[in-house]
Design an enzyme around this catalytic site. Structure first.
Site, PDB file in Angstrom:
ATOM      1  N   CYS A 267       0.904  -1.171   0.000  1.00 10.69           N
ATOM      2  CA  CYS A 267       0.000   0.000   0.000  1.00 10.69           C
ATOM      3  C   CYS A 267       0.924   1.197   0.000  1.00 10.69           C
ATOM      4  CB  CYS A 267      -0.878  -0.020   1.246  1.00 10.69           C
ATOM      5  SG  CYS A 267      -1.849  -1.528   1.392  1.00 10.69           S
ATOM      6  N   ALA A 269       1.380   4.216  -1.973  1.00 11.07           N
ATOM      7  CA  ALA A 269       1.242   5.637  -2.329  1.00 11.07           C
ATOM      8  C   ALA A 269       1.012   6.499  -1.091  1.00 11.07           C
ATOM      9  CB  ALA A 269       0.081   5.805  -3.304  1.00 11.07           C
ATOM     10  N   PRO A 270       1.511   7.740  -1.055  1.00 13.49           N
ATOM     11  CA  PRO A 270       2.225   8.436  -2.135  1.00 13.49           C
ATOM     12  C   PRO A 270       3.702   8.072  -2.264  1.00 13.49           C
ATOM     13  CG  PRO A 270       1.941   9.882  -0.245  1.00 13.49           C
ATOM     14  CD  PRO A 270       1.229   8.614   0.092  1.00 13.49           C
ATOM     15  N   GLY A 271       4.188   7.160  -1.447  1.00 16.09           N
ATOM     16  CA  GLY A 271       5.534   6.655  -1.702  1.00 16.09           C
ATOM     17  C   GLY A 271       6.597   7.085  -0.711  1.00 16.09           C
ATOM     18  N   LYS A 273       7.414   5.854   2.155  1.00 16.43           N
ATOM     19  CA  LYS A 273       8.198   4.735   2.686  1.00 16.43           C
ATOM     20  C   LYS A 273       8.887   3.966   1.564  1.00 16.43           C
ATOM     21  CE  LYS A 273       5.206   4.688   6.645  1.00 16.43           C
ATOM     22  NZ  LYS A 273       4.073   5.460   6.052  1.00 16.43           N
ATOM     23  N   ASP A 337       1.745  -1.153   4.727  1.00 15.71           N
ATOM     24  CA  ASP A 337       1.461   0.112   5.427  1.00 15.71           C
ATOM     25  C   ASP A 337      -0.015   0.405   5.126  1.00 15.71           C
ATOM     26  OD1 ASP A 337       2.124   2.418   6.909  1.00 15.71           O
ATOM     27  OD2 ASP A 337       2.428   3.571   5.076  1.00 15.71           O
ATOM     28  N   CYS A 390      -1.000   4.280  10.768  1.00  9.58           N
ATOM     29  CA  CYS A 390      -0.814   5.551  11.486  1.00  9.58           C
ATOM     30  C   CYS A 390      -2.006   5.774  12.425  1.00  9.58           C
ATOM     31  CB  CYS A 390      -0.610   6.712  10.517  1.00  9.58           C
ATOM     32  SG  CYS A 390      -1.876   6.909   9.283  1.00  9.58           S
TER      33      CYS A 390
HETATM   34  C1  SAM Z   1      -1.367   4.681   4.743  1.00 12.70           C
HETATM   35  S1  SAM Z   1      -1.477   4.917   3.055  1.00 12.70           S
HETATM   36  C2  SAM Z   1       0.128   4.420   2.534  1.00 12.70           C
HETATM   37  C3  SAM Z   1       1.188   5.453   2.737  1.00 12.70           C
HETATM   38  C4  SAM Z   1       2.489   5.061   2.050  1.00 12.70           C
HETATM   39  N1  SAM Z   1       2.975   3.771   2.466  1.00 12.70           N
HETATM   40  C5  SAM Z   1       3.592   6.092   2.281  1.00 12.70           C
HETATM   41  O1  SAM Z   1       4.428   5.901   3.154  1.00 12.70           O
HETATM   42  O2  SAM Z   1       3.611   7.091   1.561  1.00 12.70           O
HETATM   43  C6  SAM Z   1      -2.443   3.545   2.554  1.00 12.70           C
HETATM   44  C7  SAM Z   1      -2.538   3.374   1.065  1.00 12.70           C
HETATM   45  O3  SAM Z   1      -3.266   2.150   0.827  1.00 12.70           O
HETATM   46  C8  SAM Z   1      -3.940   2.279  -0.404  1.00 12.70           C
HETATM   47  N2  SAM Z   1      -4.955   1.212  -0.471  1.00 12.70           N
HETATM   48  C9  SAM Z   1      -6.184   1.203   0.071  1.00 12.70           C
HETATM   49  N3  SAM Z   1      -6.804   0.039  -0.200  1.00 12.70           N
HETATM   50  C10 SAM Z   1      -5.933  -0.694  -0.927  1.00 12.70           C
HETATM   51  C11 SAM Z   1      -5.993  -1.990  -1.522  1.00 12.70           C
HETATM   52  N4  SAM Z   1      -7.085  -2.745  -1.421  1.00 12.70           N
HETATM   53  N5  SAM Z   1      -4.927  -2.436  -2.220  1.00 12.70           N
HETATM   54  C12 SAM Z   1      -3.817  -1.661  -2.347  1.00 12.70           C
HETATM   55  N6  SAM Z   1      -3.709  -0.416  -1.798  1.00 12.70           N
HETATM   56  C13 SAM Z   1      -4.744   0.047  -1.102  1.00 12.70           C
HETATM   57  C14 SAM Z   1      -4.457   3.694  -0.365  1.00 12.70           C
HETATM   58  O4  SAM Z   1      -4.710   4.166  -1.659  1.00 12.70           O
HETATM   59  C15 SAM Z   1      -3.311   4.447   0.327  1.00 12.70           C
HETATM   60  O5  SAM Z   1      -2.477   5.031  -0.632  1.00 12.70           O
END
Ligand code: SAM
Length: 454
Positions: A267, A269-271, A273, A337, A390
């Protein structure tokens, strides 16, 4: 004859704050709405930009406090007021109660003018009356006592929705809950992750010092820098840093990546990590970065380009679905994440405290469990899986973990106090990272490290 609406000054910070708060009310994210308005309306005076930011974030953070005071001077329940009228009252009350540099009478007058500018002249007398009453009543204002009535204190003085106030009180006890809640009313410090692919933290700090910009090293995150002066963002080269909270910088190092490994960031985005992982692996990793939303996957690619990260392949995937890609059991390390309630990042996203409902925690917990289960299939035997969120609600942390371990006996939980002894004070009794409540001035993050048995 009704007065005609006042002509609008399109870069008036109060008018813009009102528009942004209306958009947030309709579901927009405050930070994105604010960025959008700053970009499109060209608010050039830094004082206006500062006031606009303060008004938007201040009203969202302190809404509970403002409503407590407004309710005492309003004959109708606040919930019965037209949303736009309530928004103007909150903006006015915020300036009276929290912004010392604005004379109270100016706060009232500009609120009445704002009502006229947005076509609410019929409510201007009412707004004037409520705010003048509030001003007169200020000397008698008493907040619920934190010892005798900690729940009301948390709700009204600390601006938490009642359900969250109840939870924090039950989980942490009054003193800690209040300390935590007070900390979440402050703006978050501006912290940067130094991009070690381009520059060391020492070099970055020395550069800032040469330019006379106050900054210091973060306490826990090895690449973290806290900027005391926003000008730092403008003078540093764009590929030297990523804006990221210190707690969020603690997640990628938990994977313990080594050169040449294959990494899955589920998971991503936005990237933030993903690019941190690339830097920790010195651009010698093969990282597959997935996210559900195509426009968010673009953000991963843009971030990787800006920071000079190599080896990242970003793709759109729904991690709850069993897909043919990526290959099963193919990755050395996996990061989940997960999407979560965001209740640990209230300083950054103050609208979350009003938007999130307790009913959603069960659904999020199920989603997190589903993603974690799917991610586990993609990890090599002997590999490391990190789960992070978070937030620190039990539903999204302990319960997800417990459910996962019960269904996946081939996984064991590792004790982070042994893996990262320098962060032992940030860990809970199980050895998971849990920044709250011990460090209320970090964001509330939870992370667990699991290993798949060979
Ligand atoms: C907490 S954010 C991630 C932050 C990211 N790891 C960072 O450090 O920038 C959670 C992400 O999970 C994505 N997401 C939600 N449901 C998802 C799914 N079923 N499969 C993949 N990604 C998903 C969301 O679009 C969101 O970008």
């Amino acid at each position: 004859m009704p007065r005609s609406p006042r002509p609008r000054n399109l870069s008036d910070p109060r008018l813009l704050a009102f528009e942004i708060l209306q958009r947030v009310e309709q579901g927009a994210y405050a930070d994105l709405a604010l960025d959008d308005v700053l970009r499109r309306r060209g608010v050039s005076d830094p004082r206006d930009r500062g006031l606009l930011t303060k008004l938007v974030y201040g009203v969202l953070r302190k809404r509970g406090r403002l409503d407590y005071v407004l309710a005492r001077h309003c004959r109708q329940p606040l919930g019965k007021l037209e949303t736009k009228v309530l928004q103007i009252l909150r903006l006015g009350a915020y300036q009276v109660l929290e912004l010392e540099r604005i004379p109270p009478s100016a706060a009232v007058n500009t609120s009445v003018n704002l009502a006229r500018q947005v076509g609410l002249q019929r409510a201007s007398g009412f707004i004037n009356g409520v705010l003048r009453g509030l001003l007169r009543g200020l000397p008698q204002l008493v907040w619920p006592d934190e010892r005798k009535n900690p729940l009301d204190h948390l709700q009204h003085a600390c601006s938490l929705p009642r359900w969250l106030a109840k939870r924090w009180l039950a989980v942490y006890g009054a003193e800690t809950a209040i300390r935590l809640a007070v900390a979440q009313l402050q703006p978050a410090p501006l912290s940067l992750r130094c991009n070690t692919l381009k520059v060391s933290r020492e070099e970055l700090l020395a550069d800032l010092e040469r330019r006379g910009i106050a900054a210091r090293a973060c306490r826990f995150a090895a690449e973290g820098v806290v900027l005391d002066d926003r000008r730092g963002l403008e003078v540093l080269p764009a590929d030297w840093f990523q804006v990221q909270d210190e707690a969020s910088m603690l997640v990628a190092p938990l994977l313990g990546v080594r050169s040449g490994e294959t990494i899955l960031d589920c998971c991503a985005a936005p990237g933030g990590k993903t690019t941190h992982l690339a830097a920790l692996g010195d651009n010698r990793l093969a990282i597959t970065a997935l996210d559900l939303h195509p426009q968010r996957v673009e953000l991963i690619r843009a971030g990787a380009r800006r920071l000079g990260c190599a080896g990242i392949e970003a793709c759109v995937r729904d991690m709850t679905q069993s897909a043919d890609f990526p290959a099963p059991a193919g990755f050395d390390r996996v990061l989940v994440d997960a999407p979560c309630s965001g209740l640990g990042v209230l300083r950054h996203n103050p609208e979350t405290r009003w938007r999130r409902k307790p009913e959603s925690l069960g659904e999020l917990s199920a989603l997190q469990g589903a993603i974690l289960g799917r991610a586990a299939e993609l990890l090599k035997p002997g590999g490391v899986l990190v789960y992070s969120v978070c937030t620190v609600t039990e539903e999204e942390t302990g319960q997800v973990l417990e459910g996962f371990l019960a269904a996946h006996p081939q996984f064991v939980l590792e004790d982070l106090r042994e893996v990262m002894p320098q962060w032992a004070e940030l860990c809970d009794r199980q050895g998971c990272l849990s920044t709250w409540p011990r460090h209320p001035f970090l964001d509330g993050f939870f992370a667990a490290r699991l290993r798949r048995r060979i």
